[in-house]
Design an enzyme around this catalytic site. Structure first.
Site, PDB file in Angstrom:
ATOM      1  N   CYS A  14      -4.538   2.265  -3.785  1.00 26.72           N
ATOM      2  CA  CYS A  14      -3.298   2.837  -3.200  1.00 26.72           C
ATOM      3  C   CYS A  14      -2.144   1.852  -3.331  1.00 26.72           C
ATOM      4  O   CYS A  14      -1.326   1.706  -2.401  1.00 26.72           O
ATOM      5  CB  CYS A  14      -3.493   3.217  -1.731  1.00 26.72           C
ATOM      6  SG  CYS A  14      -4.727   4.474  -1.485  1.00 26.72           S
TER       7      CYS A  14
ATOM      8  N   GLN B  72      -4.348  -4.911   7.218  1.00 26.80           N
ATOM      9  CA  GLN B  72      -5.354  -5.864   6.740  1.00 26.80           C
ATOM     10  C   GLN B  72      -5.368  -7.174   7.540  1.00 26.80           C
ATOM     11  O   GLN B  72      -6.287  -7.979   7.387  1.00 26.80           O
ATOM     12  CB  GLN B  72      -5.137  -6.175   5.241  1.00 26.80           C
ATOM     13  CG  GLN B  72      -5.330  -4.979   4.340  1.00 26.80           C
ATOM     14  CD  GLN B  72      -6.738  -4.389   4.411  1.00 26.80           C
ATOM     15  OE1 GLN B  72      -7.689  -5.049   4.827  1.00 26.80           O
ATOM     16  NE2 GLN B  72      -6.879  -3.138   4.006  1.00 26.80           N
TER      17      GLN B  72
ATOM     18  N   LYS C 216     -10.387  -0.168  10.514  1.00 26.02           N
ATOM     19  CA  LYS C 216     -10.514  -1.441   9.785  1.00 26.02           C
ATOM     20  C   LYS C 216     -10.776  -2.593  10.761  1.00 26.02           C
ATOM     21  O   LYS C 216     -10.977  -3.730  10.350  1.00 26.02           O
ATOM     22  CB  LYS C 216      -9.240  -1.729   8.990  1.00 26.02           C
ATOM     23  CG  LYS C 216      -8.940  -0.674   7.923  1.00 26.02           C
ATOM     24  CD  LYS C 216      -7.671  -1.029   7.178  1.00 26.02           C
ATOM     25  CE  LYS C 216      -7.100   0.130   6.394  1.00 26.02           C
ATOM     26  NZ  LYS C 216      -7.877   0.552   5.245  1.00 26.02           N
TER      27      LYS C 216
ATOM     28  N   HIS D  55       0.876  -1.180   0.000  1.00 23.94           N
ATOM     29  CA  HIS D  55       0.000   0.000   0.000  1.00 23.94           C
ATOM     30  C   HIS D  55       0.917   1.235   0.000  1.00 23.94           C
ATOM     31  O   HIS D  55       2.000   1.193   0.585  1.00 23.94           O
ATOM     32  CB  HIS D  55      -0.841  -0.045   1.276  1.00 23.94           C
ATOM     33  CG  HIS D  55      -1.921   0.984   1.360  1.00 23.94           C
ATOM     34  ND1 HIS D  55      -1.666   2.305   1.645  1.00 23.94           N
ATOM     35  CD2 HIS D  55      -3.265   0.898   1.216  1.00 23.94           C
ATOM     36  CE1 HIS D  55      -2.805   2.979   1.675  1.00 23.94           C
ATOM     37  NE2 HIS D  55      -3.798   2.147   1.414  1.00 23.94           N
TER      38      HIS D  55
ATOM     39  N   ASP E 114       3.271  -4.066   8.307  1.00 29.51           N
ATOM     40  CA  ASP E 114       2.032  -3.318   8.121  1.00 29.51           C
ATOM     41  C   ASP E 114       0.890  -4.308   8.335  1.00 29.51           C
ATOM     42  O   ASP E 114       0.639  -5.177   7.488  1.00 29.51           O
ATOM     43  CB  ASP E 114       2.032  -2.730   6.697  1.00 29.51           C
ATOM     44  CG  ASP E 114       0.688  -2.121   6.310  1.00 29.51           C
ATOM     45  OD1 ASP E 114      -0.301  -2.321   7.032  1.00 29.51           O
ATOM     46  OD2 ASP E 114       0.642  -1.453   5.259  1.00 29.51           O
TER      47      ASP E 114
HETATM   48  N1  PLP Z   1      -1.617  -0.505   4.690  1.00 29.12           N
HETATM   49  C1  PLP Z   1      -2.567  -1.275   4.147  1.00 29.12           C
HETATM   50  C2  PLP Z   1      -2.220  -2.688   3.760  1.00 29.12           C
HETATM   51  C3  PLP Z   1      -3.844  -0.788   3.950  1.00 29.12           C
HETATM   52  O1  PLP Z   1      -4.780  -1.559   3.405  1.00 29.12           O
HETATM   53  C4  PLP Z   1      -4.136   0.548   4.330  1.00 29.12           C
HETATM   54  C5  PLP Z   1      -5.460   1.125   4.086  1.00 29.12           C
HETATM   55  O2  PLP Z   1      -6.221   0.655   3.286  1.00 29.12           O
HETATM   56  C6  PLP Z   1      -3.105   1.303   4.913  1.00 29.12           C
HETATM   57  C7  PLP Z   1      -1.873   0.754   5.077  1.00 29.12           C
HETATM   58  C8  PLP Z   1      -3.353   2.712   5.376  1.00 29.12           C
HETATM   59  O3  PLP Z   1      -4.243   2.715   6.456  1.00 29.12           O
HETATM   60  P1  PLP Z   1      -4.749   4.096   7.075  1.00 29.12           P
HETATM   61  O4  PLP Z   1      -5.313   4.886   5.929  1.00 29.12           O
HETATM   62  O5  PLP Z   1      -5.798   3.678   8.057  1.00 29.12           O
HETATM   63  O6  PLP Z   1      -3.592   4.754   7.700  1.00 29.12           O
END
Ligand code: PLP
Length: 417
Positions: free
Chosen positions: A375, A212, A235, A132, A209
């Site tokens: 993203c 998910q 999430k 992401h 990270d």
């Molecule tokens: N990393 C992953 C794998 C994601 O799916 C997302 C959001 O969809 C993020 C990071 C970013 O999360 P946030 O916008 O809540 O900071």
């Protein structure tokens, strides 16, 4: 150092009982029942989370960690109890390893910023091509700023990581490896064990990270053998604007602060400042108290779910969805083909149908999907795609949601071709 403890009793579970806990599921979209399948973007909160936030707002609202009065004490107790819930959910060794953030993105930026100061020319940072942007751009910026090389773990044709040449990518020059535990596009589950083993061989730190992965049941960061774990509350059935970053104690103790100001100091003199130790060094200013309390309630609630049953339910829905998608001509699914080998996040490309059109048509059926690059443009570039449609399943979804999606999808494809 406060330890992480606390018994959890499981709630009796059925999909219907669970759905009743989500007020928003009562609403309709365009006169049709809501079929929400965009949970990987943001999911809903059960009533107990909303109640916890409302209780703070209506009963104890005040600042934390400084109030000498009853409300301040109650707010601080609730706020720190929420930190305990995060620590329990992650199986952290101590609450002192848990920093409240605004979400995963903030957690990555915090880690990247704090680690940057120790980098030297010749060092390398490794991320995967499936990340992401939140776990890509901060590292890319760091590399550009410090003149450090960024290296990529490549992807296979289905978008899953290709670890076959890992020893060529993570070498003795590597200082940090940053990867997601579950891809927000493909639903692929990263083989973290192989990656951390290779990183450890060369003394590199590992950032995970967990945006998910965290929604899919309690975790064990100690078993992962990582150094950082970031996730987002919205999430995980919690409020927006809150998340947490876990940092292994010795690593946390070695890092400089990210933001400075009130709350993160031990002492301030005209000549200089001595910073607080532990998580406090990374929580400058008034924190998002209500949101943190809501996140604690969400994770407490997740810990009451019988995960064996929930996973079986999610897999049954995944099989239903995979079988239906396999009937759609010209459809390419990303990620693993079998439900048991993946998380319930499904991205697909349909020949001659743009994902934005698909999502718009499905919205007319009350079905909420996500369309776009998610993203993850480096991944899209690797796969030769511009955008995909994505359905992501949460604990409250049912076979009616999947049936509505498949029905709408057939009509959408007929309309668009
Ligand atoms: N990393 C992953 C794998 C994601 O799916 C997302 C959001 O969809 C993020 C990071 C970013 O999360 P946030 O916008 O809540 O900071």
């Amino acid at each position: 150092m406060r330890q992480v403890t606390g018994p959890v009793s499981k709630q009796a579970w059925s999909p219907d009982k669970l759905r009743q806990q989500f007020p928003i599921l009562q609403r309709e979209v365009g006169g049709r029942p809501l079929h929400y399948l965009d949970n990987a973007a943001t999911t809903f909160s059960p009533r107990c989370v909303q109640d916890a936030v409302a209780h703070y707002e209506n009963h104890s609202r005040s600042n934390v960690q400084r109030g000498m009065h009853q409300l301040g004490i109650e707010a601080t107790d609730a706020f720190e109890a929420a930190r305990g819930s995060v620590a329990r959910y992650l199986n952290a060794a101590s609450c002192d390893e848990v920093i409240f953030t605004s979400g995963t993105t903030f957690g990555v930026n915090l880690a990247a910023h704090c680690l940057g100061q120790s980098l030297q020319s010749g060092d390398e940072i490794v991320v995967s091509q499936a990340e992401h942007h939140s776990n890509f751009v901060p590292w890319q910026q760091l590399c550009q700023h410090y003149g450090v090389r960024m290296r990529l773990i490549p992807v296979l044709a289905n978008g899953s990581l290709d670890l076959s040449g890992l020893d060529q990518v993570i070498t003795e020059r590597c200082r940090v490896v940053a990867v997601s535990q579950i891809s927000n596009v493909t639903g692929s589950i990263t083989d973290l064990q192989t990656i951390t083993r290779q990183a450890r061989r060369h003394g590199a730190l590992v950032f995970v990270d967990g945006a998910q992965a965290a929604p899919h049941g309690p975790l064990d960061v100690q078993a992962l053998d990582a150094d950082f774990y970031a996730f987002s509350g919205h999430k995980c059935y919690g409020p927006t604007g809150i998340g947490a970053l876990w940092i292994r104690s010795p690593v946390l103790a070695s890092l400089p602060p990210f933001l400075t100001g009130g709350g993160m100091i031990e002492r301030v003199d005209i000549q200089g400042t001595r910073y607080a130790s532990g998580y406090r060094r990374f929580e400058a200013g008034t924190p998002p108290v209500a949101q943190a309390i809501g996140l604690g309630a969400a994770l407490d609630w997740l810990m009451t779910l019988p995960w064996r049953g929930i996973r079986a339910h999610e897999q049954a829905l995944s099989r239903q969805l995979l079988a239906g998608l396999s009937q759609v001509g010209g459809l390419t699914l990303l990620g693993e083909a079998a439900a048991q080998d993946r998380a319930p996040i499904f991205s697909f490309d349909i020949e001659a149908c743009h994902s934005h059109d698909i999502c718009q048509i499905l919205d007319g059926y009350g079905v909420a999907l996500r369309g776009g690059h998610h993203c993850a443009q480096p991944l899209m570039q690797a796969l030769g795609l511009v955008a995909t449609s994505r359905a992501s399943i949460a604990v409250f979804n049912t076979d009616a949601d999947i049936a509505a999606l498949l029905c709408g999808l057939h009509d959408a494809v007929e309309t668009l071709r």
